[in-house]
Each structure stands twice: as C-alpha cells, then as structure tokens.
Design a protein around this motif. Structure first.
Motif, PDB file in Angstrom:
ATOM      1  N   PRO A  62      10.117   0.679   6.499  1.00 17.58           N
ATOM      2  CA  PRO A  62       9.691   1.848   5.700  1.00 17.58           C
ATOM      3  C   PRO A  62       8.373   1.752   5.209  1.00 17.58           C
ATOM      4  O   PRO A  62       7.640   0.622   4.926  1.00 17.58           O
ATOM      5  N   ASP A  63       7.583   2.665   5.029  1.00 19.52           N
ATOM      6  CA  ASP A  63       6.298   2.637   4.509  1.00 19.52           C
ATOM      7  C   ASP A  63       5.821   3.829   3.582  1.00 19.52           C
ATOM      8  O   ASP A  63       5.267   3.731   2.506  1.00 19.52           O
ATOM      9  N   HIS A  64       6.275   5.071   3.913  1.00 20.28           N
ATOM     10  CA  HIS A  64       5.849   6.243   3.075  1.00 20.28           C
ATOM     11  C   HIS A  64       6.519   6.242   1.661  1.00 20.28           C
ATOM     12  O   HIS A  64       5.605   6.671   0.911  1.00 20.28           O
ATOM     13  N   ASN A  65       7.762   5.895   1.398  1.00 21.12           N
ATOM     14  CA  ASN A  65       8.208   6.066   0.087  1.00 21.12           C
ATOM     15  C   ASN A  65       8.152   4.918  -0.770  1.00 21.12           C
ATOM     16  O   ASN A  65       8.410   5.002  -2.161  1.00 21.12           O
ATOM     17  N   VAL A  66       7.915   3.746  -0.241  1.00 22.46           N
ATOM     18  CA  VAL A  66       8.075   2.457  -0.970  1.00 22.46           C
ATOM     19  C   VAL A  66       6.841   2.227  -2.081  1.00 22.46           C
ATOM     20  O   VAL A  66       5.490   2.560  -1.733  1.00 22.46           O
ATOM     21  N   PRO A  67       7.342   1.868  -3.153  1.00 22.52           N
ATOM     22  CA  PRO A  67       6.274   1.839  -4.260  1.00 22.52           C
ATOM     23  C   PRO A  67       5.450   0.335  -3.681  1.00 22.52           C
ATOM     24  O   PRO A  67       5.758  -0.171  -3.061  1.00 22.52           O
ATOM     25  N   THR A  68       4.192   0.326  -4.252  1.00 25.01           N
ATOM     26  CA  THR A  68       3.371  -0.696  -3.863  1.00 25.01           C
ATOM     27  C   THR A  68       3.315  -1.744  -5.344  1.00 25.01           C
ATOM     28  O   THR A  68       2.333  -2.374  -5.276  1.00 25.01           O
TER      29      THR A  68
ATOM     30  N   ILE B 151       7.533 -10.084   4.957  1.00 29.18           N
ATOM     31  CA  ILE B 151       6.063 -10.092   4.830  1.00 29.18           C
ATOM     32  C   ILE B 151       5.292  -9.169   5.980  1.00 29.18           C
ATOM     33  O   ILE B 151       4.384  -8.847   5.776  1.00 29.18           O
ATOM     34  N   ARG B 152       6.082  -8.927   7.087  1.00 25.44           N
ATOM     35  CA  ARG B 152       5.433  -8.187   8.073  1.00 25.44           C
ATOM     36  C   ARG B 152       5.487  -6.717   7.813  1.00 25.44           C
ATOM     37  O   ARG B 152       4.862  -5.848   8.562  1.00 25.44           O
ATOM     38  N   GLN B 153       6.177  -6.125   6.643  1.00 22.40           N
ATOM     39  CA  GLN B 153       6.220  -4.730   6.326  1.00 22.40           C
ATOM     40  C   GLN B 153       5.002  -4.172   6.062  1.00 22.40           C
ATOM     41  O   GLN B 153       3.933  -4.920   5.479  1.00 22.40           O
ATOM     42  N   GLY B 154       4.885  -2.982   6.572  1.00 23.58           N
ATOM     43  CA  GLY B 154       3.556  -2.420   6.011  1.00 23.58           C
ATOM     44  C   GLY B 154       3.474  -1.104   6.778  1.00 23.58           C
ATOM     45  O   GLY B 154       4.705  -0.333   6.984  1.00 23.58           O
ATOM     46  N   ILE B 155       2.330  -0.408   6.942  1.00 22.73           N
ATOM     47  CA  ILE B 155       2.276   1.205   7.298  1.00 22.73           C
ATOM     48  C   ILE B 155       2.543   0.759   8.940  1.00 22.73           C
ATOM     49  O   ILE B 155       1.848   0.004   9.634  1.00 22.73           O
TER      50      ILE B 155
ATOM     51  N   PRO C  34      -3.315  -2.821   0.688  1.00 19.98           N
ATOM     52  CA  PRO C  34      -3.344  -3.272   2.144  1.00 19.98           C
ATOM     53  C   PRO C  34      -2.376  -2.585   3.017  1.00 19.98           C
ATOM     54  O   PRO C  34      -1.565  -2.089   2.658  1.00 19.98           O
ATOM     55  N   GLY C  35      -2.953  -2.454   4.141  1.00 19.75           N
ATOM     56  CA  GLY C  35      -1.735  -1.798   5.443  1.00 19.75           C
ATOM     57  C   GLY C  35      -0.670  -2.748   5.503  1.00 19.75           C
ATOM     58  O   GLY C  35       0.324  -1.928   6.147  1.00 19.75           O
ATOM     59  N   SER C  36      -0.616  -3.763   5.435  1.00 18.92           N
ATOM     60  CA  SER C  36       0.545  -4.448   5.734  1.00 18.92           C
ATOM     61  C   SER C  36       0.538  -5.683   4.766  1.00 18.92           C
ATOM     62  O   SER C  36      -0.336  -6.199   4.400  1.00 18.92           O
ATOM     63  N   GLY C  37       1.948  -6.498   4.766  1.00 16.74           N
ATOM     64  CA  GLY C  37       2.048  -7.762   3.892  1.00 16.74           C
ATOM     65  C   GLY C  37       0.929  -8.649   4.737  1.00 16.74           C
ATOM     66  O   GLY C  37       0.593  -9.625   3.828  1.00 16.74           O
ATOM     67  N   LEU C  38       0.875  -8.612   5.994  1.00 18.92           N
ATOM     68  CA  LEU C  38      -0.009  -9.762   6.564  1.00 18.92           C
ATOM     69  C   LEU C  38      -1.461  -9.388   6.501  1.00 18.92           C
ATOM     70  O   LEU C  38      -2.111 -10.275   6.026  1.00 18.92           O
ATOM     71  N   VAL C  39      -1.788  -8.160   6.120  1.00 19.39           N
ATOM     72  CA  VAL C  39      -3.393  -8.041   5.936  1.00 19.39           C
ATOM     73  C   VAL C  39      -3.423  -8.261   4.384  1.00 19.39           C
ATOM     74  O   VAL C  39      -4.442  -8.975   4.137  1.00 19.39           O
TER      75      VAL C  39
ATOM     76  N   GLU D 227      -6.987  -2.428  -8.979  1.00 19.88           N
ATOM     77  CA  GLU D 227      -5.437  -2.857  -8.768  1.00 19.88           C
ATOM     78  C   GLU D 227      -5.300  -3.409  -7.167  1.00 19.88           C
ATOM     79  O   GLU D 227      -5.818  -2.723  -6.246  1.00 19.88           O
ATOM     80  N   TRP D 228      -4.612  -4.480  -7.178  1.00 18.08           N
ATOM     81  CA  TRP D 228      -4.283  -5.126  -6.066  1.00 18.08           C
ATOM     82  C   TRP D 228      -2.938  -4.978  -5.549  1.00 18.08           C
ATOM     83  O   TRP D 228      -2.003  -5.584  -6.089  1.00 18.08           O
ATOM     84  N   ARG D 229      -2.470  -4.116  -4.875  1.00 18.73           N
ATOM     85  CA  ARG D 229      -1.130  -3.771  -4.479  1.00 18.73           C
ATOM     86  C   ARG D 229      -0.330  -4.064  -3.150  1.00 18.73           C
ATOM     87  O   ARG D 229      -0.836  -4.931  -2.400  1.00 18.73           O
ATOM     88  N   LEU D 230       1.009  -4.051  -3.344  1.00 16.85           N
ATOM     89  CA  LEU D 230       1.768  -4.162  -2.104  1.00 16.85           C
ATOM     90  C   LEU D 230       1.536  -3.139  -0.858  1.00 16.85           C
ATOM     91  O   LEU D 230       0.956  -2.014  -1.171  1.00 16.85           O
TER      92      LEU D 230
END
Lengths: 201, 472
Positions: free
Chosen positions: B63-69, B106-110, B379-384, B403-406
């Motif tokens: 999931p990437d498009h809808n998720v809050p950051t 943690i690997r979730q992201g775009i 960031p583009g992913s949790g790992l980034v 602001e530093w987001r998820l």
C-alpha cells in the motif's frame, strides 16, 4: 463488456489539448473499490465548484451536451496516470467514443477493455467533427466500428485505423482473459523453458 | 546471423509466449507490482470468475497511494474510503497469497522504490504495475510499464499481457552535466523538447555519457518520467553500476544463479547498427537546472528564463498555455525566480530515494526554511527513511524546519491527507504538475531535489547554482 458496433450520438467538443487523467477523474474518486458510479464525478473539478454546484460554462453542464455519447477532444487526450477510473467514469456518464488526433498509450488501451472506442483521426478530420460537436444535437456524429468510419452530419466520412484484435474484442464484447486462458498450454511451456533459461527470474 | 537488435527488441523477444497472425503477442510478465488503488476491482474480478493468481510468488503488493505519512497509521486511517482500500489490499494479498509488505513493515514504501530496493526488479525482466510510473524500473534494463486495472486482472490470472510491439526511440544525452544539473533536469529537459506526446507509441532507450555517469537512483529518476513524455517505457542498458546495485539485495539471485544471471545481463545492450525509429540527442552541457511553469510536464524552462505568454505557442497549445497561466496565477514576462512558493515537497517515486535526500540535505545543511514556507520530506520507503536517519539527513531536514514523514506517495497525488490548499504554490520533486494534482487549486512547479531545497531556503524559485556558490 458491452459490444460496440455502431453509434450515432451527440458529441461534446473539448478542444483543449493534453486533457489528463486527473482532469477526467480527480484522485479523490479513486478510493472506490467498485467500477461503477463514477459518471457523476467525470471531469469533476472542471464541472463543479468546490461546494458542488455545476459550473454552467462547462460543456457537459450545458443543455445541448448533457446527453453526449461522444467526445471530440484536443491532442493527447488521457495523458497521465494508468487509472482505469478514467474510462470507467466516461462510460458511466454514457460516453462510448472519444475522437482525437492522439491519445496517451495506457488510457487508449484501457478504453478498449471497457467498451469505449478511442478513434484517432488527422487534424483536419478532428476539426471538421469539432464543428459538428459544437452544434450539439443539431449535428450528430455516427461511428461505425465494423466499417471503421466516422461520419459527420454533412455526410463526410472519415476512415480510421484500429487494431484487428482490439476491434474483434470490441465488436463482440469479448473478455480477453478468457481468450488468453485458452492459451494456457503455451504459457505452461514458456514457464518450463524460462525456468531452465532464466532460473533467477 | 540475426539482424542487430535494440535492447527493447531483445527483452521483447525473450518474453513472447505466443504470436497471433495479426502480430498481437502474448508477453510473459516476470514481476507484477500491486498497490491498493488500482487492484481491488481486479481481485474482485478473479473472485467473481473463480480464478486464481497464477504466479503469487511473482506478485508483490504494497500500500502506498492512500497511506497517511504521519504516526499512528499502522493502527488507524481516519479517511474511511482510504482505510477500506488499504484493508482490501490486505485482505486480497493474504487471500491470494501474494508477496506483501503491509504498512506495519519497515520495508513498506512507494511500490517503485520497494521493488528495486528488495531486488525484485532485475535486468532483462518484464515488470508491470497498475501505475504509470512503473517506467521507473526501466533503469535496470527491464521492460517496465503501467497498465490499467483490467490488465492487472489479466496479469494476475495469466501472468501475461496482450501486447503489440512499440517502436524504438533513442534519447542520447552526450557529454557531461554542468554543476547543479541532475537526472531530474535531464528527464524534464527531454520532455520539454519532445512534448508530452513525443514518445507516444515508442519505448525509449536513454543512452550517452551523461546517462552512463548517473547513479542507479538518477537513472530511475530519468526512466520514471518516460511516461510523462508519452512513451510506453524508458530503458537504460544495465552495466557494472546496475549489477553492483542489484548484488546482495534480498531477492536478487545468489551463487550459481547470480553467475548465470550476470552472464545473461551482459548481453542486454543495443547491438551496433540496430534500428531506431526516432532519435533525439541533447548535449549534457546544454541542460540547465529547469522548472515547470505550467500544468503540463512539457512546460519546462531553465530557471534563468521568464514566464512565457500564450501567444508564444502554436495551435491548440495557445489555449492550453493561457489556461495554465490563469491556473498558475502567473504573468507573462515575470522572472521564474520571482515566483514565491508556499510549500516545498521532497519525495515521490521520482525523487524519494536516498540519493535525492542526500542531495537536498547537502543544500539545506545549516540553513532554514524561508519564513512562512511549509516543507515536507517524505522518504520513498521505510528503509530509505531509516538510512536517512542513520546518515543524519533527517536531522538536517528537521533543523531546517521540514516535517520528516513516513513513507508513501503523499502529496505527489494527494490521495492521503497531504495536500495543497487552493492557490497554494509548491516547489515539488514529484512528476506531475496537472491541475489539482496535489490538491484542488494547488499549484505545482516540478524540479530537482536540489532546486526544491534552494526554493525552500529563499522562499521563491531559485537557481541552485547561486546557493552552491555561496557555500564555497
């Protein structure tokens, strides 16, 4: 998918170039998990004010074009995202054919999967049809997929090209997943050979 | 002896399952990436017809498009429709048994950042996703493009796609780039030259010294926007940089399979004398830091230019340019550097990788956001995100007032709560400046991460080279 054979209808003139998928169906309507019901939000931000009132100037809000089944559009219609919500919204509104000089690739393909015919014609032909479109119900346009022609109200006929397979599916309303599954032996064979040749894939 | 082939020809040939008399091909798909917005109807289609996912081990969902950051999203998403869509992906991924990185991972992201990061994307593969920016993966020399939801269902059910071959286009960027000029400037400059329909019907191969000199992150930025130029896909031939990037990633081949893969990957280049239907050449030294002024990615100008007038264009573009000027609230003749911004967005599948964050942070280090400007880094992913925190980049952004987001798509398309207000103007590292893209009435200027950082400091569009000169 509904068949597409011939269609005679009112065409809405939308001469703006680069009408993108965000214009066709803005992102807030992509949150649906259904395919239906998007017609009311077709061109939402061009069609309604932020508080939901119709913008009278917008073509599909004008009495002459509320029943449009065809759009005659500027170059590069459907550019942008892969959202199939764009053709779903067009279809749900009642649009079965879009005519332009060019379409974005993914949008073009998506139309065929939903019984919508995108027709590519040269600039002169689009200009001619745009004039008809501006006359609303007084100048209906006829699209004949079998014979691959679009006819203007004055009888001028324009021939268009269409991929033979896509035409076949559209004329017959075919589900292409079913057609591909008939080739499952070929897919099995490819996978066996691929497992030998490219085992990492 | 076979005729010389392009890189695209070679990948295509190796994936044809079946060719019909009319030339329509069934193409095998090696990797199918899935996100929550364009897949629910496809999974529902499978359910209604009793079909299964043919190759769940080659299908990767995130999931990437809808998720809050913002924090707390693991347990609750306020927007009900977004929550239902993310929950639907969760249910579908588990029911159909596909590879899945939920929002708690943690690997979730775009999706286009996760695929390469996890080693799912490999050279010579066919990669599809119900998202137009799938073109990103072409940076590895894989044939990657976006598809609609009906095609998502087709790939889920059959692991193939019905395709006609596109034409070959070569985009060569010769020589070296000048300081302050990045991969984003290359890809925008190409679209500025060819137009948003210039690539329609083509697969682009990017080549030339300036492309070879780019990192893998930079190459992904270039290929990502191939779709904005209308192309089906963008490709870059794999080389040592590609192999180094891939090696050791979780799903990259290991041992004997690695050796076999490497031998194959080294054959993935365009043969001498292969035919291209269209060739575009740009000198690297001619590319300046660029920004977009209008509402189409082709509305590209060097930062040193002025806002054009509608009459500067021809045909249908006159009306479109006037509409853009009105929407963007710009006056012809004004300097681009006089355009003030309200917000700065650094992120997206175009520029949300570690190198992008490093580049932006290098400009922002020891500096502050201009008063009244809102800055957001996604960031583009949790790992980034994790890596950026370890490298101290997060601290630089936060010290500057960002602001530093998820991780997620965020403001790039504003499906989650990260949006512009009407009339707000944003310097963005994303890929589309369409009307309403980042929020209804929002105004987007596309640019590179360093250019976005420069705008953040001054509060107006700025030539990053001036900031760089100060630092010396």
């Amino acid at each position: 998918m509904d068949k597409f054979t011939t269609l005679t209808g009112i065409a809405a003139p939308m001469p703006l170039v680069n009408i993108d998928t965000d214009m066709i169906i803005p992102k807030q309507f992509l949150k649906t998990i259904k395919r239906s019901g998007l017609g009311v939000n077709l061109f939402d931000e061009m069609r309604y004010t932020p508080d939901g009132k119709e913008i009278p100037d917008f073509v599909l809000n004008q009495p002459a074009w509320r029943e449009s089944q065809i759009i005659v559009a500027g170059d590069n219609f459907g550019c942008g995202s892969s959202r199939e919500h764009a053709p779903w919204a067009l279809l749900d509104f009642g649009i079965r054919c879009v005519i332009s000089t060019s379409f974005a690739d993914i949008f073009f393909n998506n139309c065929f999967k939903n019984g919508i015919l995108p027709v590519v014609l040269p600039q002169e032909a689009v200009d001619h049809l745009m004039d008809d479109a501006k006359k609303g119900a007084n100048a209906r346009i006829t699209v004949d997929l079998e014979n691959q022609t679009v006819s203007a109200s004055d009888g001028t006929s324009f021939a268009f090209e269409v991929d033979a397979f896509k035409k076949h599916c559209l004329l017959n309303g075919l589900d292409d997943i079913g057609l591909t599954m008939e080739k499952s032996a070929a897919i099995d064979a490819f996978e066996r050979a691929n497992a030998m040749a490219r085992p990492w894939a | 002896m076979t005729a010389p082939r392009t890189l695209y020809d070679k990948i295509w040939d190796d994936h044809v399952v079946h060719t019909s008399e009319d030339g329509t091909c069934l193409l095998y798909i090696d990797r199918h990436l899935v996100h929550e917005v364009t897949s629910p109807q496809a999974f529902e289609g499978l359910r209604m017809t009793g079909r299964k996912v043919r190759a769940p081990e080659k299908t990767i969902a995130v999931p990437d498009h809808n998720v809050p950051t913002t924090a707390g999203r693991e347990t609750h998403i306020d927007n009900e429709e977004s929550r239902i869509q993310v929950e639907a992906l969760d249910k579908n991924a588990r029911e159909f048994g596909v590879v899945y990185y939920p929002v708690t991972d943690i690997r979730q992201g775009i999706v286009h950042i996760v695929g390469p990061e996890q080693g799912w994307t490999l050279p010579g593969m066919t990669v599809v996703c119900g998202d137009s920016h799938t073109a990103t993966h072409g940076a590895f020399g894989s044939l990657a493009h976006g598809i609609g939801t009906s095609e998502v269902e087709h790939v889920l059910a059959t692991q193939t796609l019905i395709q006609k071959k596109s034409k070959n286009m070569k985009v060569e960027i010769t020589g070296k780039l000048r300081p302050g000029v990045t991969a984003k400037d290359i890809t925008l400059a190409v679209i500025g030259k060819t137009g948003t329909a210039g690539g329609t019907g083509y697969v682009i191969e990017y080549c030339g010294e300036a492309i070879r000199d780019l990192s893998m992150e930079g190459r992904m930025t270039v290929c990502n926007m191939a779709i904005e130029g209308g192309a089906r896909a963008g490709l870059i031939a794999p080389d040592e940089k590609t192999f180094q990037y891939v090696m050791g990633r979780p799903h990259a081949p290991k041992g004997a399979k690695w050796e076999a893969a490497l031998a194959y990957w080294k054959t993935l280049f365009t043969d001498e004398g292969a035919h291209f239907d269209k060739v575009v050449t740009i000198k690297g030294e001619d590319i300046a830091p660029v920004v977009t002024w209008g509402t189409s990615p082709e509305d590209v100008l060097p930062i040193t230019a002025t806002v054009p007038a509608a009459e500067d264009f021809e045909g249908g573009k006159v009306q479109a340019a006037q509409r853009s000027l009105d929407y963007m609230g710009l006056t012809p003749g004004m300097k681009l550097t006089d355009i003030r911004v309200d917000a700065v967005f650094i992120g997206s599948c175009t520029n949300g990788r570690i190198e992008d964050l490093r580049a932006a942070a290098a400009i922002l280090k020891g500096r502050k956001l201009a008063p009244g400007v809102r800055g957001m880094v996604v960031p583009g992913s949790g790992l980034v995100r994790l890596q950026a925190e370890e490298e101290g980049l997060a601290q630089i952004f936060q010290d500057a007032g960002f602001e530093w987001r998820l991780a997620g798509c965020s403001m790039c398309l504003g499906m989650n709560p990260d949006q512009l207000a009407p009339g707000e103007r944003c310097a963005a590292t994303s890929n589309r400046n369409f009307e309403g893209r980042m929020g209804r009435g929002g105004r987007t200027h596309l640019m590179s991460p360093v250019m976005a950082a420069a705008a953040a400091i001054t509060g107006h569009l700025t030539d990053v080279r001036e900031i760089m000169a100060e630092a010396v």
